[in-house]
Design an enzyme around this catalytic site. Structure first.
Site, PDB file in Angstrom:
ATOM      1  N   PHE A  31       0.882  -0.952  -0.097  1.00 13.53           N
ATOM      2  CA  PHE A  31      -0.280  -0.017  -0.141  1.00 13.53           C
ATOM      3  C   PHE A  31       0.654   0.746  -0.051  1.00 13.53           C
ATOM      4  CE2 PHE A  31      -3.428  -2.015   0.641  1.00 13.53           C
ATOM      5  CZ  PHE A  31      -5.040  -2.346   0.679  1.00 13.53           C
ATOM      6  N   HIS A  61       2.672  -5.818   7.260  1.00 10.38           N
ATOM      7  CA  HIS A  61       1.759  -6.399   5.742  1.00 10.38           C
ATOM      8  C   HIS A  61       2.283  -6.246   4.549  1.00 10.38           C
ATOM      9  CE1 HIS A  61      -2.157  -4.691   8.481  1.00 10.38           C
ATOM     10  NE2 HIS A  61      -1.037  -4.456   9.026  1.00 10.38           N
ATOM     11  N   HIS A  65       0.614 -11.813   4.816  1.00 11.61           N
ATOM     12  CA  HIS A  65      -0.170 -11.475   6.188  1.00 11.61           C
ATOM     13  C   HIS A  65      -1.317 -12.164   6.980  1.00 11.61           C
ATOM     14  CE1 HIS A  65      -1.279  -8.039   3.785  1.00 11.61           C
ATOM     15  NE2 HIS A  65      -2.302  -7.652   4.951  1.00 11.61           N
ATOM     16  N   ASP A  67      -3.631 -10.123   9.280  1.00 17.01           N
ATOM     17  CA  ASP A  67      -4.010  -8.292   9.821  1.00 17.01           C
ATOM     18  C   ASP A  67      -4.180  -9.432  11.915  1.00 17.01           C
ATOM     19  OD1 ASP A  67      -3.660  -7.175   7.935  1.00 17.01           O
ATOM     20  OD2 ASP A  67      -5.483  -6.908   7.642  1.00 17.01           O
ATOM     21  N   HIS A  71      -5.384  -3.845  14.025  1.00 18.61           N
ATOM     22  CA  HIS A  71      -5.099  -3.046  12.764  1.00 18.61           C
ATOM     23  C   HIS A  71      -6.540  -2.569  12.462  1.00 18.61           C
ATOM     24  CE1 HIS A  71      -4.394  -1.992   8.665  1.00 18.61           C
ATOM     25  NE2 HIS A  71      -4.732  -3.109   8.128  1.00 18.61           N
ATOM     26  N   HIS A 172     -13.919  -5.639   7.049  1.00 17.55           N
ATOM     27  CA  HIS A 172     -12.887  -5.611   8.117  1.00 17.55           C
ATOM     28  C   HIS A 172     -13.733  -5.606   9.227  1.00 17.55           C
ATOM     29  CE1 HIS A 172      -9.220  -4.753   5.959  1.00 17.55           C
ATOM     30  NE2 HIS A 172      -8.208  -5.712   6.936  1.00 17.55           N
ATOM     31  N   GLU A 184      -4.016 -12.677   4.435  1.00 19.29           N
ATOM     32  CA  GLU A 184      -4.294 -11.227   2.446  1.00 19.29           C
ATOM     33  C   GLU A 184      -2.702 -11.726   1.858  1.00 19.29           C
ATOM     34  OE1 GLU A 184      -7.184  -8.218   4.611  1.00 19.29           O
ATOM     35  OE2 GLU A 184      -4.784  -7.633   5.104  1.00 19.29           O
TER      36      GLU A 184
END
Length: 222
Positions: A31, A61, A65, A67, A71, A172, A184
């Site tokens: 990201f 991340h 990974h 979460d 998060h 989420h 993810e």
């Protein structure tokens, strides 16, 4: 005359493994604004130094990974506090190739019968090796539908269960509401649709909002 040599059972072949983790490297897609992977050498093998020793920095991340609830919710468990049982056990890989921009219930219904507690969805023909903000995510209703069928962990072969531009993080928040775990950034390019054993344990990182995992699938044996 019949042979009197003792017979030995043939060794059984080991169950096949699928490595479903991308390479963690400096150019791994992340990201925008996230911390990339960096490696530095703090010692090198040489006269007077018996080892090579490295140090790394990265966002948790990067790559495949898990979460943590922290998060997406304050005062929620960090990754070191999350029970491990969801990350290990029977799993189904469901193909939803072409699903865009969201994986919906209709992409999952064909694999609904006797769902195991872990579901990984393959959306990509080929996992992205550069940042693609138009990646496929989960519709919140699909997560709710899976939770209602006893699923405890979901996964996807894109960077997030929510779209890149989402501010509400509705999917989420469905994870939080149903106390589901999530994986993810998986790589499911070569994995046939079907049932496997998932092994994808997060590291015990104090206070962290996520953890890298070395995610694998193992062939089920009769």
């Amino acid at each position: 005359m019949p042979s009197t040599a003792p017979s030995h059972p043939r060794p059984q072949a080991s169950p096949r493994l699928w490595d479903i983790s991308p390479l963690v490297a400096p150019d791994a897609p992340i990201f925008p604004g996230d911390e990339p992977y960096r490696l530095a050498w703090t010692a090198r093998l040489a006269p007077g130094c018996p080892v090579n020793l490295s140090a790394i920095t990265l966002s948790p991340h990067v790559g495949a990974h898990a979460d943590a609830p922290l998060h997406y919710a304050n005062d929620a468990p960090a990754i070191a506090e999350v029970p491990l049982d969801a990350y290990l056990g029977p799993c189904r890989v469901i193909h939803a190739l072409g699903a865009a921009p969201l994986v919906t219930v209709e992409h999952l219904r064909h694999a609904e019968a006797a769902l195991p507690p872990r579901v990984l969805v393959r959306c990509c023909e080929k996992a992205d090796t550069v940042w693609n903000p138009a990646f496929t995510a989960y519709a919140p209703e699909a997560i709710e539908w899976l939770a209602a069928r006893g699923v405890r962990l979901i996964g996807i072969d894109t960077p997030s269960v929510d779209p890149a531009d989402s501010k509400a993080l509705d999917s989420h928040q469905q994870l939080r509401r149903h106390d589901l775990r999530v994986l993810e950034n998986l790589v499911l390019d070569d994995v046939p649709e079907g049932d496997y054993e998932l092994i994808a344990l997060p590291l015990k990182l104090q206070g962290a909002c996520a953890s890298p995992v070395r995610a694998i699938l193992r062939e089920l044996t009769p």
